[in-house]
Design an enzyme around this catalytic site. Structure first.
Site, short mmCIF file in Angstrom:
data_model
loop_
_atom_site.label_atom_id
_atom_site.label_comp_id
_atom_site.label_asym_id
_atom_site.label_seq_id
_atom_site.Cartn_x
_atom_site.Cartn_y
_atom_site.Cartn_z
N HIS A 1 0.84 -1.21 0.00
CA HIS A 1 0.00 0.00 0.00
C HIS A 1 0.87 1.25 0.00
CE1 HIS A 1 0.53 0.67 4.40
NE2 HIS A 1 0.34 -0.63 4.54
N ASP B 1 -0.04 4.28 1.04
CA ASP B 1 -0.30 5.28 2.08
C ASP B 1 0.40 4.95 3.39
OD1 ASP B 1 -2.12 3.06 2.08
OD2 ASP B 1 -3.32 4.09 3.59
N ASP C 1 6.38 0.52 7.39
CA ASP C 1 4.98 0.23 7.02
C ASP C 1 4.52 1.23 5.97
OD1 ASP C 1 2.38 -0.71 6.98
OD2 ASP C 1 1.83 0.15 8.90
N GLU D 1 -5.03 2.03 2.60
CA GLU D 1 -5.05 0.82 3.43
C GLU D 1 -5.20 1.18 4.89
OE1 GLU D 1 -3.54 -2.47 5.94
OE2 GLU D 1 -2.68 -0.46 5.77
N GLU D 2 -4.67 2.34 5.28
CA GLU D 2 -4.64 2.72 6.71
C GLU D 2 -5.97 3.31 7.18
OE1 GLU D 2 -2.37 1.73 8.55
OE2 GLU D 2 -0.43 1.71 7.54
N GLU E 1 3.47 -6.35 3.87
CA GLU E 1 3.31 -5.66 5.16
C GLU E 1 4.48 -6.02 6.07
OE1 GLU E 1 1.04 -3.63 6.33
OE2 GLU E 1 -0.70 -3.80 5.01
N HIS F 1 3.59 2.56 12.55
CA HIS F 1 2.76 3.62 13.17
C HIS F 1 3.48 4.35 14.30
CE1 HIS F 1 -1.20 1.40 11.81
NE2 HIS F 1 -0.22 1.30 10.92
#
Lengths: 349, 349
Positions: free
Chosen positions: B59, B61, B86, B118-119, B147, B323
């Site tokens: 992903h 984003d 990530d 995705e987030e 991931e 994150h």
């Protein structure tokens, strides 16, 4: 008499006085001779100690105005208007007693207390400052709050304690809750305990009070996919007359500890003494023959009790009408309340 | 190779792409020959059916930008920047594989899928529309989501179901709670049940998943002195691969009924199949020797599974970095990931 009381009640209802906006009504009362205005409260008369003093208490404010509250009107033997039952009908009775009785000849000293902000938070009520400013009132042999009681005599009242209980957990992703501790789940045992807890009855003579505990608020959230790190609830403990605030607080703290919650007491209102043995209460019962009831909910008789003033609730308004849309009161009850109090004040000693 | 991957990762981190703002990054990828842009997603290559297709998914984003995220930089053998683990390091690996491998000579068809959002919430992810727009992808013999897995191979994933459970009570003054029914107290038995509920383990070969239920939100309030008329909670059920969404829903509904709550299912995400027997997964394990782990949290492998695409997670980023403030990734891991995938793609069949 009924006509006079009904018209006066209607007129009082037409003066808007939602909590905090009692100035206009206070002004109308304060012009009378012997009146003292304290903020938006007004006291007529004084407890000099020359005779036993009977103080009648009424609050000037109503709950917030709703659509259709104005103008007040009379119909079908009832006065309709905001505060009719809670408690402008009672104010009309107080004013009529003050103006029409030959006070010099009464066996008691009559004092009428009109106070503000009763419908708001406990700490903001006008009654506290007023009692501080008028120490003579502590001499009263009996205080009657003319709150709506359907003309029953309601004595004593349960105290009310609020506490914030906090369960602490540890957050974790809700896919792996074993890495944390769910604070909401932790609250389960306490809630289940409370769910099965019957009221505890406490009797004084013919009157029975019920001690009860209720969670009235619960909150717990950290994130939708997160094990909540804390869960907070408000516990309200209603405790019977005879139990001190300190004792009630100790019981709540012990309960919180037993179930693993932190405890912060946020509000303490004492119970009101059960004044069944007060000579003037006995006299009122004998003269009026009205029913006597325990008061389960907290009222200002407890605040008066804190100042050492024996107090009970007795008023012409209807409990079922208080705070309702389309509030009204019975004109017949106004007259009956007036006559019962007139007789009591005239023959009390 | 390590230098190239690290520099590319740093450059990708310097292109801001918080969820919903992936356009600039999509543009950089879409100019390549054979690229198809779908919204802010980009697909390189196509599953024609001529050879078994291996699709790599990443992903574009990141989670929202935090202070200190820019500029990205390299230090101590690591790339620091928003999304480093990530999963922009993984995007660098995908791009390098796409550009450097002799794709015609591979025993498999390589497809690289870069998708957006995705987030954010499940329903808004760019992956759903993309899979709808590119039915050729359903031919993939294996999909690998890159991931962050610390270069372990994570297979399957638990499903996730959210339901709103509502306990109904009847309000009453908290001085007379017996006149009502406390909805918060009613929730106690369920919460206590959940508090004592151990995870239910479900094994597939060497892998064990844990089915767990957590209340992640609770709310109940009518008034401070009022017995609450309702209490609402969010129940999250994580269920193991092999159990259908319908079965999971039935279990939650039965639980709600058993404890007297209404139940409204608000979100259903299926479990991801455990693809241990997939021939390409076996090959990847044999060639790479990487550890194999169960995936407890929900990931897009379940969404791919819904489209019939066998999928697993395998990426160079670090789960502990995802994150986080000051996110980074290891340059060595980028190179190792590249080499493992290069070998797999080259020797897969």
């Amino acid at each position: 008499m009924r006509e006079l009381l009904a018209e006066l009640t209607r007129a009082l209802c037409d003066v808007r006085s939602p909590v905090g906006e009692e100035a206009a009504l206070a002004e109308q009362l304060a012009y009378r001779p012997g009146a003292e205005r304290i903020g938006n409260s007004v006291v007529l008369g004084r407890a000099t100690g020359a005779k036993p003093a009977v103080a009648l208490f009424g609050h000037l404010d109503t709950v917030p105005i709703q659509e259709g509250d104005f103008p007040a009107y009379r119909a079908g033997g009832r006065v309709h208007g905001r505060g009719a039952s809670d408690m402008k009908g009672a104010l009309a009775v107080m004013i009529a007693l003050w103006e029409r009785l030959d006070r010099e000849r009464l066996p008691v000293e009559l004092v009428c207390v009109f106070y503000d902000r009763e419908e708001g938070p406990y700490e903001q009520s006008g009654l506290g400052p007023l009692l501080g400013a008028r120490p003579d009132l502590r001499r009263a042999a009996l205080a009657l709050c003319l709150e709506p009681t359907d003309l029953s005599l309601q004595v004593g009242c349960c105290g009310s304690l609020h506490a914030t209980l906090t369960f602490r957990g540890r957050s974790a992703h809700s896919a792996r809750p074993w890495q944390g501790k769910n604070a909401v789940h932790e609250a389960g045992a306490l809630l289940q305990h409370l769910n099965g807890l019957p009221p505890r009855e406490v009797s004084f003579g013919e009157l029975t009070y019920r001690e009860v505990m209720s969670v009235t608020r619960i909150d717990g959230f950290t994130g939708r996919n997160v094990v909540p790190a804390s869960c907070e609830l408000n516990l309200n403990f209603r405790f019977a007359p005879g139990r001190s605030v300190e004792d009630a607080e100790a019981e709540v703290r012990a309960l919180a500890e037993r179930f693993g919650a932190e405890c912060k007491v946020t509000d303490r209102a004492p119970a009101g003494p059960v004044v069944l043995d007060n000579p003037l209460v006995r006299k009122l019962r004998a003269l009026s023959g009205v029913a006597v009831e325990p008061k389960q909910a907290w009222t200002d008789v407890a605040r008066l009790g804190l100042f050492g003033i024996p107090a009970a609730n007795f008023g012409p308004g209807e409990q079922a009408q208080a705070h309702q849309k389309g509030e009204s009161c019975s004109e017949e009850a106004l007259e009956r309340g007036y006559l019962l109090l007139q007789r009591f004040l005239t023959e009390a000693a």
